[in-house]
Design a protein around this motif. Structure first.
Motif, PDB file in Angstrom:
ATOM      1  N   UNK A 115      -2.020 -46.506  53.178  1.00 43.50           N
ATOM      2  CA  UNK A 115      -2.237 -46.362  54.624  1.00 43.50           C
ATOM      3  C   UNK A 115      -0.984 -46.749  55.392  1.00 43.50           C
ATOM      4  N   UNK A 116      -0.323 -47.820  54.930  1.00 44.06           N
ATOM      5  CA  UNK A 116       0.914 -48.243  55.603  1.00 44.06           C
ATOM      6  C   UNK A 116       2.039 -47.245  55.352  1.00 44.06           C
ATOM      7  N   UNK A 117       2.154 -46.763  54.126  1.00 47.80           N
ATOM      8  CA  UNK A 117       3.238 -45.850  53.790  1.00 47.80           C
ATOM      9  C   UNK A 117       3.123 -44.536  54.568  1.00 47.80           C
ATOM     10  N   UNK A 118       1.902 -44.073  54.751  1.00 48.25           N
ATOM     11  CA  UNK A 118       1.706 -42.766  55.387  1.00 48.25           C
ATOM     12  C   UNK A 118       1.605 -42.857  56.909  1.00 48.25           C
ATOM     13  N   UNK A 119       0.872 -43.868  57.388  1.00 44.34           N
ATOM     14  CA  UNK A 119       0.606 -43.963  58.831  1.00 44.34           C
ATOM     15  C   UNK A 119       1.229 -45.190  59.500  1.00 44.34           C
ATOM     16  N   UNK A 120       1.825 -46.102  58.742  1.00 40.88           N
ATOM     17  CA  UNK A 120       2.346 -47.358  59.288  1.00 40.88           C
ATOM     18  C   UNK A 120       1.242 -48.159  59.963  1.00 40.88           C
ATOM     19  N   UNK A 121       0.112 -48.301  59.260  1.00 43.56           N
ATOM     20  CA  UNK A 121      -1.040 -49.053  59.751  1.00 43.56           C
ATOM     21  C   UNK A 121      -1.388 -50.126  58.731  1.00 43.56           C
ATOM     22  N   UNK A 122      -1.656 -51.331  59.207  1.00 43.50           N
ATOM     23  CA  UNK A 122      -2.063 -52.417  58.313  1.00 43.50           C
ATOM     24  C   UNK A 122      -3.441 -52.103  57.722  1.00 43.50           C
ATOM     25  N   UNK A 123      -3.593 -52.178  56.398  1.00 43.50           N
ATOM     26  CA  UNK A 123      -4.892 -51.870  55.793  1.00 43.50           C
ATOM     27  C   UNK A 123      -5.953 -52.930  56.067  1.00 43.50           C
ATOM     28  N   UNK A 124      -5.535 -54.118  56.496  1.00 47.30           N
ATOM     29  CA  UNK A 124      -6.491 -55.201  56.722  1.00 47.30           C
ATOM     30  C   UNK A 124      -7.026 -55.213  58.156  1.00 47.30           C
ATOM     31  N   UNK A 125      -6.115 -55.275  59.133  1.00 44.23           N
ATOM     32  CA  UNK A 125      -6.539 -55.377  60.544  1.00 44.23           C
ATOM     33  C   UNK A 125      -6.280 -54.102  61.340  1.00 44.23           C
ATOM     34  N   UNK A 126      -5.663 -53.099  60.695  1.00 46.50           N
ATOM     35  CA  UNK A 126      -5.345 -51.816  61.305  1.00 46.50           C
ATOM     36  C   UNK A 126      -4.380 -51.940  62.480  1.00 46.50           C
ATOM     37  N   UNK A 127      -3.502 -52.929  62.423  1.00 48.96           N
ATOM     38  CA  UNK A 127      -2.418 -53.020  63.403  1.00 48.96           C
ATOM     39  C   UNK A 127      -1.495 -51.816  63.235  1.00 48.96           C
ATOM     40  N   UNK A 128      -1.138 -51.179  64.345  1.00 48.40           N
ATOM     41  CA  UNK A 128      -0.294 -49.987  64.328  1.00 48.40           C
ATOM     42  C   UNK A 128       1.175 -50.386  64.542  1.00 48.40           C
ATOM     43  N   UNK A 129       1.988 -50.173  63.514  1.00 48.87           N
ATOM     44  CA  UNK A 129       3.425 -50.427  63.623  1.00 48.87           C
ATOM     45  C   UNK A 129       4.099 -49.281  64.378  1.00 48.87           C
ATOM     46  N   UNK A 130       5.327 -49.523  64.826  1.00 45.61           N
ATOM     47  CA  UNK A 130       6.102 -48.470  65.478  1.00 45.61           C
ATOM     48  C   UNK A 130       6.446 -47.384  64.466  1.00 45.61           C
ATOM     49  N   UNK A 131       6.531 -46.151  64.952  1.00 48.32           N
ATOM     50  CA  UNK A 131       6.866 -45.014  64.102  1.00 48.32           C
ATOM     51  C   UNK A 131       8.093 -44.296  64.648  1.00 48.32           C
ATOM     52  N   UNK A 132       9.026 -43.890  63.802  1.00 48.71           N
ATOM     53  CA  UNK A 132      10.139 -43.058  64.274  1.00 48.71           C
ATOM     54  C   UNK A 132       9.649 -41.663  64.628  1.00 48.71           C
ATOM     55  N   UNK A 133      10.408 -40.976  65.457  1.00 45.63           N
ATOM     56  CA  UNK A 133       9.990 -39.661  65.954  1.00 45.63           C
ATOM     57  C   UNK A 133       9.757 -38.665  64.825  1.00 45.63           C
ATOM     58  N   UNK A 134      10.605 -38.682  63.805  1.00 52.82           N
ATOM     59  CA  UNK A 134      10.465 -37.722  62.725  1.00 52.82           C
ATOM     60  C   UNK A 134       9.143 -37.895  61.984  1.00 52.82           C
ATOM     61  N   UNK A 135       8.732 -39.148  61.759  1.00 52.30           N
ATOM     62  CA  UNK A 135       7.473 -39.386  61.067  1.00 52.30           C
ATOM     63  C   UNK A 135       6.284 -38.962  61.927  1.00 52.30           C
ATOM     64  N   UNK A 136       6.410 -39.152  63.230  1.00 51.37           N
ATOM     65  CA  UNK A 136       5.333 -38.695  64.129  1.00 51.37           C
ATOM     66  C   UNK A 136       5.208 -37.171  64.092  1.00 51.37           C
ATOM     67  N   UNK A 137       6.337 -36.492  64.037  1.00 52.40           N
ATOM     68  CA  UNK A 137       6.306 -35.040  63.938  1.00 52.40           C
ATOM     69  C   UNK A 137       5.530 -34.590  62.705  1.00 52.40           C
ATOM     70  N   UNK A 138       5.783 -35.244  61.596  1.00 53.34           N
ATOM     71  CA  UNK A 138       5.120 -34.873  60.347  1.00 53.34           C
ATOM     72  C   UNK A 138       3.617 -35.129  60.414  1.00 53.34           C
ATOM     73  N   UNK A 139       3.216 -36.155  61.165  1.00 50.06           N
ATOM     74  CA  UNK A 139       1.795 -36.483  61.266  1.00 50.06           C
ATOM     75  C   UNK A 139       1.045 -35.569  62.231  1.00 50.06           C
ATOM     76  N   UNK A 140       1.732 -35.028  63.241  1.00 46.61           N
ATOM     77  CA  UNK A 140       1.048 -34.274  64.290  1.00 46.61           C
ATOM     78  C   UNK A 140       1.149 -32.762  64.126  1.00 46.61           C
ATOM     79  N   UNK A 141       2.333 -32.250  63.822  1.00 47.46           N
ATOM     80  CA  UNK A 141       2.541 -30.804  63.799  1.00 47.46           C
ATOM     81  C   UNK A 141       2.079 -30.202  62.477  1.00 47.46           C
ATOM     82  N   UNK A 142       1.576 -28.968  62.545  1.00 47.44           N
ATOM     83  CA  UNK A 142       1.260 -28.241  61.317  1.00 47.44           C
ATOM     84  C   UNK A 142       2.527 -28.099  60.484  1.00 47.44           C
TER      85      UNK A 142
END
Length: 614
Positions: free
Chosen positions: A42-69
Motif C-alpha cells: 500500500x505504501x509502495x503503490x499509494x504512499x499510504x500507511x497500512x496501519x493508520x492510512x496517513x497519506x504521504x506526499x506524492x510527486x507529480x509523476x506518481x500521481x499521473x500514474x495513479x490517475x490517468x489511464x
C-alpha cells in the motif's frame, strides 16, 4: 468518504523535534503513528500507511500514474521559458534554486499540465508538485495553469487540478501574487460554457493557490488529513493566541464547516473522478419509444385526512435516501454551502437514473434514533447547499429532482441569525428560473416554507399518502381552538392530502403507494415512484429552456387567481353533479315496477282434433 476526525494529522514542527523527524525518515516510519511502512505494498503503490492510512506526499509523476489511464497522458507547455523578473538576490541565487529543484524532481517547474483519459473520459489534468519549491505559484506556474484552463475551454474538456502548494514564490514578489488573479479569471471562464472543473486538495494546500483557482471548482475533493487553509498553521496559531483544536486547518475541519464536497482515500480517487466525469459530461438522454399516454393512474378508496397524516409521519416510511438508493445506479453526494456549514437535513448530489445523469436535492428526515438529520428541519446552510446543487444543474443542463419530506425549516434563534428567510427566498427565486427540467416529489410531510423552498418545479408529484400544508394540524388546532388534541378534527379543513392538493391544482400528479402505505413495501414504492418520475421527465426534456422557465413562471403565477379557482370549483361541482345524477338514475330504475312475466300459451293446432269422449 471519510468523516471528521477519522484520519490522523501529520505532526507539526512544534510537536516533533528535528532529531525525531530525521529518525523517522531514516527508518521509513509513518509520520503519524510510527509504523514501519517500507515493506508495505500500500505504501509502495499509494504512499499510504497500512496501519493508520496517513497519506504521504506524492510527486507529480506518481500521481499521473495513479490517475490517468495508462499511456493516455500527453504533456503540454512543458518548455515555457524561465523568468527571474526581480533579479532576486539571496544567499542561494534564484536560478540555482530552480536548477536544484529540476534535478531533484525531474520537472521543469512546479506544475505539470496535459491531456489524458480517466476511466475513458477525456480531460485536462494539472498537477502541482510540493517537492518543487513548495509547489509555489511562480509566473511560469501561473501561465501554465491559465493555458491549461484555456485548453479545456477551447477543446470543451473537463479539467482536474491536483493542488499541493505552499503559496506564492517569494523570489518573484508581487508578480507571483498576480498569478492568483490570472488563474482565478481563467477558471471562471469555464462556467458560462458548462465545462466541468474538479479540484483535488492534497497536503498541504495553503496560501495563494488555495485562495484562487483551487476554490473555484464545481466539486472540491480533499485527501484525508490534508493541511488546508489560507494562512500557514503557525500563523493561525499565533493570531489565535491559544492552542488550536487537533483537527484545525485540516480537510476534516473544512468538510465539517461546509468548505469541501468530499474527503476521499487516495485508493478510491481515480474511481470517483471517473464517476464524476461520467455524470458531469453526460452524453445520454432518455427517449420515448412509443408515443401516447404512458401510464394510467389507478383510483383507490381514499382514507381520512388524519390517516394520511399518520401515514406520512410513519417511523418506517421510506426516506429520501431510501428512494435514491433504489432508483439510481450511482449517487455521489456533495457537501457544504461553501460558507460555514454542512446541514445533513438536506442531501445533495449527482445521480444516474436509468442511464441519465441528474442533480438530486432531498430533505432527509432520517430515522428516529439518527442524529444530525434534525427530522428534516433544515438550517440556512442546508438551503444554501441546495442552491449550489441548483447552479450545478443549470450549468451542466442536467434535470433537477427534489425530494420533499420535512415538517418545516428549523425555527430556532441560530437559524434566524444565520439568515433562514434569505436562504429560503433565494432557493425559490433560483428554482423558478433554472434553464433545465425541474421535478419535485413530495414523499412524506410537506411542511410550509421548508417544503416550498424545494417545490418551485415544472412538475410537482405527490405520493398517495403524503401531506402538504401551510401549518401542521396540531399548530392549527392550537391557534384556532387552543387545543392541540383537536388536530384530527381540523385536518380535513386544511386540505392537506394528496388528492386535496391535486384538486386544488397544487400538485400535478398523485403517485399510488403499495396497499397500506409505502412503508409496507419500500421496493414497490420506489418502483412506482421511478416509473411516474421518468414519464414526467420524458415530457419535460422535449421543451426548450426558455419554454420551461416561462411555463414554470405561469404555473405559479396562476395559483390563487380567481379564474383557476372558479374553474376548479365548477369542475368539482360538475363531477359531483354527474355522480348524483348517475346515482339518481340508478335509484329510479330500481324503483320502477318490474315487467310481469308472460304466461306460456299453447299453440293452436291446425289439424282436426280427435273426438272427445261421448
Amino acid at each position: 468518504m471519510s468523516t471528521p476526525h477519522s484520519y490522523p494529522v501529520k505532526p507539526s514542527a512544534s510537536e516533533a523535534s528535528d532529531a525525531d523527524l530525521e529518525l523517522i525518515g531514516e527508518q521509513n516510519l509513518c509520520l503519524a503513528c510510527g509504523t514501519a511502512v517500507s515493506g508495505s505494498e500500500l505504501y509502495q503503490h499509494y504512499a499510504i500507511c497500512p496501519n493508520c492510512r496517513f497519506h504521504f506526499s506524492l510527486p507529480a509523476q506518481q500521481r499521473l500514474e495513479l490517475l490517468a489511464d495508462p499511456g493516455s497522458f500527453k504533456e503540454v507547455n512543458r518548455f515555457l521559458p524561465f523568468l527571474d523578473p526581480l533579479s532576486f538576490s539571496e544567499r542561494v541565487p534564484y536560478r540555482q534554486r530552480l536548477v536544484q529543484a529540476q534535478h531533484r524532481t525531474g520537472l521543469r517547474e512546479a506544475v505539470v499540465t496535459g491531456t489524458c483519459r480517466i476511466g475513458g473520459n477525456p480531460a485536462v489534468l494539472a498537477i502541482l508538485d510540493f517537492g518543487f519549491l513548495g509547489g509555489s505559484l511562480s509566473c511560469v506556474v501561473g501561465e501554465k495553469l491559465a493555458l491549461a484552463f484555456e485548453l479545456a475551454l477551447r477543446k470543451k474538456l473537463p479539467i482536474i487540478t491536483v493542488v499541493s502548494s505552499g503559496g506564492a514564490r517569494i523570489q518573484e514578489g508581487v508578480l507571483s501574487l498576480m498569478q492568483m488573479g490570472k488563474t482565478a479569471a481563467a477558471a471562471r471562464r469555464l462556467h458560462p460554457k458548462g465545462i466541468p472543473f474538479i479540484s483535488v486538495l492534497a497536503s498541504p494546500t495553503t496560501g495563494e493557490a488555495y485562495a484562487s483557482f483551487a476554490n473555484l471548482a464545481d466539486i472540491i475533493i480533499a485527501e484525508p488529513g490534508a493541511i488546508v487553509g489560507l494562512a500557514p498553521f503557525t500563523v493561525v496559531e499565533k493570531v489565535t493566541a491559544k492552542p488550536l483544536p487537533p483537527d484545525a486547518h485540516t480537510a476534516e475541519s473544512h468538510l465539517a464547516h461546509g468548505l469541501l464536497d468530499l474527503i476521499v482515500d487516495r485508493t478510491q480517487l481515480r474511481h470517483l473522478l471517473s464517476v464524476l466525469l461520467d455524470l458531469l459530461s453526460s452524453r445520454y438522454r432518455l427517449t420515448l419509444v412509443k408515443k401516447g399516454r404512458l401510464f394510467e393512474l389507478v383510483e383507490r378508496p381514499r382514507g381520512t385526512a388524519w390517516q394520511a397524516v399518520q401515514l406520512a409521519r410513519h417511523q418506517e416510511r421510506p426516506t429520501a435516501l431510501d428512494y435514491i438508493a433504489r432508483i439510481s445506479s450511482s449517487f455521489v453526494e456533495i457537501h457544504g454551502d461553501r460558507v460555514c456549514g454542512d446541514d445533513q437535513a438536506i442531501v445533495c448530489g449527482l445521480a444516474d437514473i436509468s442511464g441519465e445523469a441528474v442533480v438530486v436535492i432531498a430533505e432527509e428526515r432520517g430515522r428516529p434514533d439518527e442524529r444530525g438529520r434534525n427530522q428534516g428541519r433544515a438550517y440556512p446552510e442546508g438551503f444554501r447547499k441546495a442552491q449550489r446543487a441548483m447552479r450545478l444543474a443549470a450549468k451542466f443542463q442536467l434535470p433537477l429532482i427534489t425530494f420533499i419530506d420535512t415538517p418545516g425549516a428549523f425555527p430556532g434563534l441560530e437559524s434566524e441569525e444565520r439568515g433562514i428567510g434569505n436562504a429560503i427566498a433565494n432557493c425559490m427565486a433560483l428554482m423558478s428560473n433554472l434553464p433545465c427540467p425541474v421535478l419535485a416529489v413530495l414523499i412524506g410531510e410537506g411542511g410550509s416554507e421548508g417544503a416550498l423552498a424545494l417545490g418551485v418545479a415544472d412538475r410537482i408529484l405527490m405520493l398517495e399518502n403524503a401531506i402538504y400544508y401551510v401549518v401542521a394540524p396540531e399548530r392549527a388546532a392550537t391557534i384556532l381552538y387552543r387545543e392541540p388534541r383537536r388536530a384530527a378534527e381540523i385536518a380535513p379543513s386544511l386540505k392537506l392530502t394528496a388528492h386535496d392538493c391535486r384538486e386544488l391544482g397544487v400538485v400535478d400528479l398523485v403517485i399510488p403507494e403499495p396497499e397500506g402505505g409505502a412503508h409496507t413495501d419500500p421496493d414497490e414504492a420506489a418502483r412506482l415512484l421511478k416509473k411516474y418520475l421518468l414519464a414526467q421527465l420524458l415530457e419535460l426534456q422535449s421543451q426548450s429552456p426558455d419554454k420551461l422557465t416561462k411555463a414554470r413562471y405561469q404555473k405559479f403565477r396562476r395559483f390563487g387567481q380567481r379564474g383557476p379557482l372558479i374553474r376548479s370549483a365548477i369542475s368539482k361541482q360538475w363531477a359531483q353533479l354527474q355522480y348524483l345524477m348517475g346515482r339518481g338514475v340508478d335509484e329510479l330504475i330500481e324503483r320502477l315496477p318490474s315487467k310481469p312475466k308472460e304466461e306460456t300459451v299453447p299453440e293452436k293446432q291446425t289439424g282436426s282434433s280427435p273426438p272427445g269422449p261421448g
